[in-house]
Enzyme design. Structure first.
Site, PDB file in Angstrom:
ATOM      1  N   VAL A  54       0.831  -1.210   0.000  1.00  0.00           N
ATOM      2  CA  VAL A  54       0.000   0.000   0.000  1.00  0.00           C
ATOM      3  C   VAL A  54       0.865   1.260   0.000  1.00  0.00           C
ATOM      4  CG1 VAL A  54      -0.144   0.048   2.542  1.00  0.00           C
ATOM      5  CG2 VAL A  54      -2.004   1.048   1.190  1.00  0.00           C
ATOM      6  N   LYS A  55       2.122   1.127   0.462  1.00  0.00           N
ATOM      7  CA  LYS A  55       2.964   2.309   0.601  1.00  0.00           C
ATOM      8  C   LYS A  55       3.517   2.833  -0.726  1.00  0.00           C
ATOM      9  CE  LYS A  55       3.401   4.111   3.781  1.00  0.00           C
ATOM     10  NZ  LYS A  55       2.795   4.927   4.859  1.00  0.00           N
ATOM     11  N   ASP A  56       3.360   2.075  -1.800  1.00  0.00           N
ATOM     12  CA  ASP A  56       3.778   2.607  -3.108  1.00  0.00           C
ATOM     13  C   ASP A  56       3.028   3.899  -3.420  1.00  0.00           C
ATOM     14  OD1 ASP A  56       5.243   0.309  -3.323  1.00  0.00           O
ATOM     15  OD2 ASP A  56       4.288  -0.426  -5.154  1.00  0.00           O
TER      16      ASP A  56
END
Ligand code: PMP
Length: 351
Positions: A54-56
């Site tokens: 999700v951190k992309d």
């Protein structure tokens, strides 16, 4: 066109590089848990981002805003303190966009994440895990390192609002469209708070009745803060990347209607159930999110649609969450495949 907006840059079928491949993830109906609760429990498949988490989305949003403001220039250095996934997203993006990447990470994080960061070419500094109040805390140290390097920018994911703006601009609209505008509850744990707050703000604006539920592991002060207004933490958790001792700028002001605290054994039972019954191999924060979504289904009653996040893959935690000895050493039980009662619900249709 960028990958961080909701309008699909891949509608032609061709995607322009790593950055444009970020986002546009499937929303997976978790069949068995949906049937057991009588609700639709949906997981946003963020482990399918090109950097694996999700951190992309936050990493791309932060770099884009820094490029636009001129803070980050070609050949510059991106510095960040991270539990791993933001660093992994940044390391991929720095390669794709022409920057150096320097990551400060607590030595308590999984060897898989630290090794991957090195394989991706980031300069990695592992540091002892100390509380935020200590000036040598990994986040505060990363800020000082960035200030010392000419041409460097500090991504500052906890307090840089570009983080939650990325989720407001992409994750929120994707969920809304994928659900055809019918969402009853949004449930997520928070590390920086970017995912929770960006999506919660977007969904509330579309429909004020969407119930926003903060999920929290033990050892974090946010469940108490959301329930009583007091920051108070008890216990600890084996989950990585979630929980906090403070209210970050990204979490500040986000709508919170309810909070659910989930224990590690419950989170573990949940990720093993997802593996054995749904074929999904996922990380520990997903166990907190999905167990909290199930609790939210119980609180709301049947007939509701509850959306949560499948943050990253189990591959990042194979030596921990998927290792019997590691778990037993921490007083936790590795769930058995048979115990997840395969007969609990009919298997996915074959075809
Ligand atoms: N799950 C995992 C595995 C993470 O690495 C993170 C980010 N640290 C989160 C959940 C929480 O995301 P956010 O920072 O947007 O709150």
């Amino acid at each position: 066109m960028g990958g961080i907006t909701s309008d699909s840059s891949i509608s032609s079928g061709i995607c322009e590089g790593f950055s444009a491949a970020v986002g546009h993830t499937p929303l997976i109906r978790l069949r068995v848990l949906s049937e057991l609760t009588g609700c639709d429990i949906l997981g946003k498949a963020e482990f399918m981002n090109p950097g694996g988490s999700v951190k992309d989305r936050a990493a791309l949003g932060i770099l884009r805003e820094a490029e636009r403001s001129g803070e980050l220039r070609p050949g510059g250095t991106v510095v960040e303190g991270t539990a791993g996934n933001t660093g992994i997203g940044l390391a991929h993006l720095c390669n794709a966009r022409g920057y150096r990447c320097l990551i400060v990470i607590p030595d308590t994080q999984s060897a898989e994440k630290i090794g991957l960061l090195r394989s991706l070419g980031a300069e990695v500094r592992t540091v002892p895990a100390v509380p935020y109040a200590n000036p040598d805390n990994y986040v505060r140290l990363s800020g000082r390192i960035a200030a010392e390097i000419p041409g460097a920018m500090w991504a500052n994911q906890f307090d840089n609002l570009a983080n939650r703006r990325a989720h407001y601009a992409s994750t929120g609209p994707e969920i809304w469209h994928q659900c055809g505008g019918k969402v009853d509850a949004w449930v997520a744990a928070t590390g920086t708070g970017g995912t929770y707050a960006g999506v919660a703000s977007y969904l509330k604006e579309r429909d004020a009745r969407v119930r926003c539920v903060l999920a929290d592991p033990h050892g974090s002060a946010l469940h108490s803060w959301a329930s009583t207004g007091e920051l108070h933490a008890e216990g600890s958790s084996i989950t990585e990347g979630i929980g906090n001792s403070r209210v970050t700028a990204n979490l500040e002001g986000a709508p919170i209607d309810d909070a659910v605290r989930v224990g590690d054994q419950d989170a573990l039972d949940t990720i093993y159930r997802l593996l054995w019954q749904e074929g999904l191999f996922l990380g520990g924060s997903v166990g907190i999110n999905v167990a909290a979504a199930v609790e939210t289904a119980r609180r709301l009653g049947p007939g509701h649609r509850i959306v949560t996040v499948l943050c990253d893959s189990g591959d990042r935690y194979r030596s921990r969450l998927y290792d019997r000895d590691w778990l037993e050493g921490r007083g936790l039980r590795q769930p058995e495949q048979d115990a997840c009662s395969i007969a609990a619900a009919p298997a996915e249709q074959q075809g």
